[in-house]
Design a protein around this motif. Structure first.
Motif, PDB file in Angstrom:
ATOM      1  N   ALA A 109       0.799  -1.223   0.000  1.00 28.03           N
ATOM      2  CA  ALA A 109       0.000   0.000   0.000  1.00 28.03           C
ATOM      3  C   ALA A 109       0.830   1.271   0.000  1.00 28.03           C
ATOM      4  N   MET A 110       1.834   1.373   0.862  1.00 28.15           N
ATOM      5  CA  MET A 110       2.603   2.607   0.952  1.00 28.15           C
ATOM      6  C   MET A 110       4.015   2.432   0.401  1.00 28.15           C
ATOM      7  N   LYS A 111       4.132   1.617  -0.635  1.00 29.43           N
ATOM      8  CA  LYS A 111       5.397   1.510  -1.340  1.00 29.43           C
ATOM      9  C   LYS A 111       5.427   2.522  -2.484  1.00 29.43           C
ATOM     10  N   ALA A 112       6.613   3.044  -2.740  1.00 28.36           N
ATOM     11  CA  ALA A 112       6.794   3.916  -3.899  1.00 28.36           C
ATOM     12  C   ALA A 112       8.068   3.499  -4.616  1.00 28.36           C
ATOM     13  N   PHE A 113       8.022   3.550  -5.942  1.00 27.22           N
ATOM     14  CA  PHE A 113       9.164   3.217  -6.774  1.00 27.22           C
ATOM     15  C   PHE A 113       9.427   4.405  -7.690  1.00 27.22           C
ATOM     16  N   MET A 173      13.014  13.496  -5.833  1.00 27.36           N
ATOM     17  CA  MET A 173      11.602  13.122  -5.791  1.00 27.36           C
ATOM     18  C   MET A 173      11.387  11.938  -4.848  1.00 27.36           C
ATOM     19  N   ALA A 174      12.315  10.983  -4.857  1.00 24.72           N
ATOM     20  CA  ALA A 174      12.219   9.851  -3.940  1.00 24.72           C
ATOM     21  C   ALA A 174      12.220  10.337  -2.491  1.00 24.72           C
ATOM     22  N   ALA A 175      13.080  11.307  -2.188  1.00 29.85           N
ATOM     23  CA  ALA A 175      13.133  11.850  -0.838  1.00 29.85           C
ATOM     24  C   ALA A 175      11.826  12.555  -0.481  1.00 29.85           C
ATOM     25  N   ARG A 176      11.230  13.219  -1.471  1.00 27.16           N
ATOM     26  CA  ARG A 176       9.941  13.890  -1.251  1.00 27.16           C
ATOM     27  C   ARG A 176       8.855  12.862  -0.915  1.00 27.16           C
ATOM     28  N   GLY A 206       5.652   9.666   3.737  1.00 28.69           N
ATOM     29  CA  GLY A 206       5.381   8.433   4.459  1.00 28.69           C
ATOM     30  C   GLY A 206       5.538   7.154   3.672  1.00 28.69           C
ATOM     31  N   TYR A 207       6.047   7.265   2.451  1.00 26.76           N
ATOM     32  CA  TYR A 207       6.218   6.076   1.632  1.00 26.76           C
ATOM     33  C   TYR A 207       7.509   5.335   1.972  1.00 26.76           C
ATOM     34  N   SER A 208       7.473   4.030   1.800  1.00 31.60           N
ATOM     35  CA  SER A 208       8.680   3.207   1.793  1.00 31.60           C
ATOM     36  C   SER A 208       9.168   3.181   0.351  1.00 31.60           C
ATOM     37  N   VAL A 230      -2.363  11.528  -3.196  1.00 30.23           N
ATOM     38  CA  VAL A 230      -1.683  10.301  -3.596  1.00 30.23           C
ATOM     39  C   VAL A 230      -1.400   9.465  -2.364  1.00 30.23           C
ATOM     40  N   ALA A 231      -0.827  10.110  -1.331  1.00 31.35           N
ATOM     41  CA  ALA A 231      -0.547   9.396  -0.095  1.00 31.35           C
ATOM     42  C   ALA A 231      -1.839   8.964   0.591  1.00 31.35           C
ATOM     43  N   ALA A 232      -2.850   9.824   0.532  1.00 25.04           N
ATOM     44  CA  ALA A 232      -4.122   9.499   1.179  1.00 25.04           C
ATOM     45  C   ALA A 232      -4.782   8.284   0.551  1.00 25.04           C
TER      46      ALA A 232
END
Length: 286
Positions: free
Chosen positions: A13-17, A33-36, A41-43, A106-108
């Motif tokens: 759910a809270m993964k980002a690539f 952008m990855a740091a953002r 709250g993304y992994s 997006v996070a929500a």
């Protein structure tokens, strides 16, 4: 070596690539952008995709150090929110994305994110440099400060030889660099000029000695070391290049006084593109 991560669906759910592609300047924007996304709250994992249509560039190990890295073309089939930064009118040219344009919704939504693009944003870049994630890069510049010398970055290479890139971006002419040097001299006393270019011999034919002691640097085997060398100067003249932009961001982060001159023609067919990458300390000229 960066640790590898799984990219199966599972508890995603809270993964980002964030896809890493392009040269060093673009890779740094992607890591910013990855740091953002990490702040939201993304992994986050950096993503290497094998695409035969891509221009082959080397992944920079120092940029990826400390991040998880995934190699998973299967992600393209995931039920994800995809964050792109490709302009519709210019299919192959990056469009600039501010961090504020990354919706908190997006996070929500709590769906995994695949961020595929170039994400050129001064806000993201400066935030990254000031963060724990970016401290390694800032420290490199602090160790090699130069004073009284003007550094110019002249981007040639595929800007000059690739017809598609030449139309979209194109090289800057000698008059721009001469005007830029004179603009710097309104604000600082310059003793000499160091020119960094991917084609130093061609750059020397184009500019000569600029009316003062001028040296042309041959690129080393390390793009990061060359970037740090440019950023160690307080006075910079930029090309319309993400590599130039990162040199300026780094210089601003370590020097109390900087003079940065940038071209208004950042992307030829997007007249306002410079506004997304510039900072308040840049002087933009035609």
């Amino acid at each position: 070596m960066a640790p590898r991560t799984r990219c199966d669906g599972g508890s995603s759910a809270m993964k980002a690539f964030v896809r890493i592609q392009g040269g060093l300047g673009n890779q740094l924007f992607q890591v910013a952008m990855a740091a953002r996304l990490e702040e939201l709250g993304y992994s986050v994992s950096l993503l290497h995709l094998q695409n035969p249509n891509d221009t082959q560039r080397e992944f920079q190990p120092e940029v990826e150090d400390g991040w998880r890295v995934a190699t998973c073309n299967a992600l393209l089939r995931w039920p994800v929110i995809r964050v792109f930064s490709i302009a519709r009118r210019l299919p192959r040219i990056p469009f600039v994305l501010h961090s504020k344009e990354l919706p908190r919704s997006v996070a929500a939504a709590r769906l995994p994110v695949v961020a595929d693009g170039y994400f050129q944003s001064s806000a993201n870049a400066l935030s990254y440099i000031r963060s724990t994630r970016g401290e390694w890069l800032r420290q490199k510049v602090l160790q090699s400060s130069q004073e009284g010398t003007l550094a110019m970055h002249i981007r040639l290479g595929d800007y000059r030889t690739n017809p598609e890139v030449a139309i979209a971006l194109g090289t800057l002419d000698a008059n721009y660099f001469l005007r830029a040097r004179m603009e710097v001299q309104k604000h600082a006393v310059i003793r000499n000029v160091v020119i960094f270019s991917d084609e130093p011999e061609f750059a020397e034919k184009m500019l000569g000695d600029l009316g003062m002691p001028t040296s042309y640097k041959v690129a080393s085997s390390s793009p990061i070391d060359d970037l740090v060398s440019i950023a160690s100067h307080q006075y910079l003249v930029l090309s319309n290049s993400t590599y130039s932009a990162w040199a300026a961001y780094l210089a601003e982060s370590v020097h109390d006084h900087v003079v940065v001159i940038a071209p208004s023609a950042w992307i030829r067919q997007r007249p306002n593109a410079i506004d997304m990458v510039r900072t308040d300390r840049w002087k933009v000229i035609d």
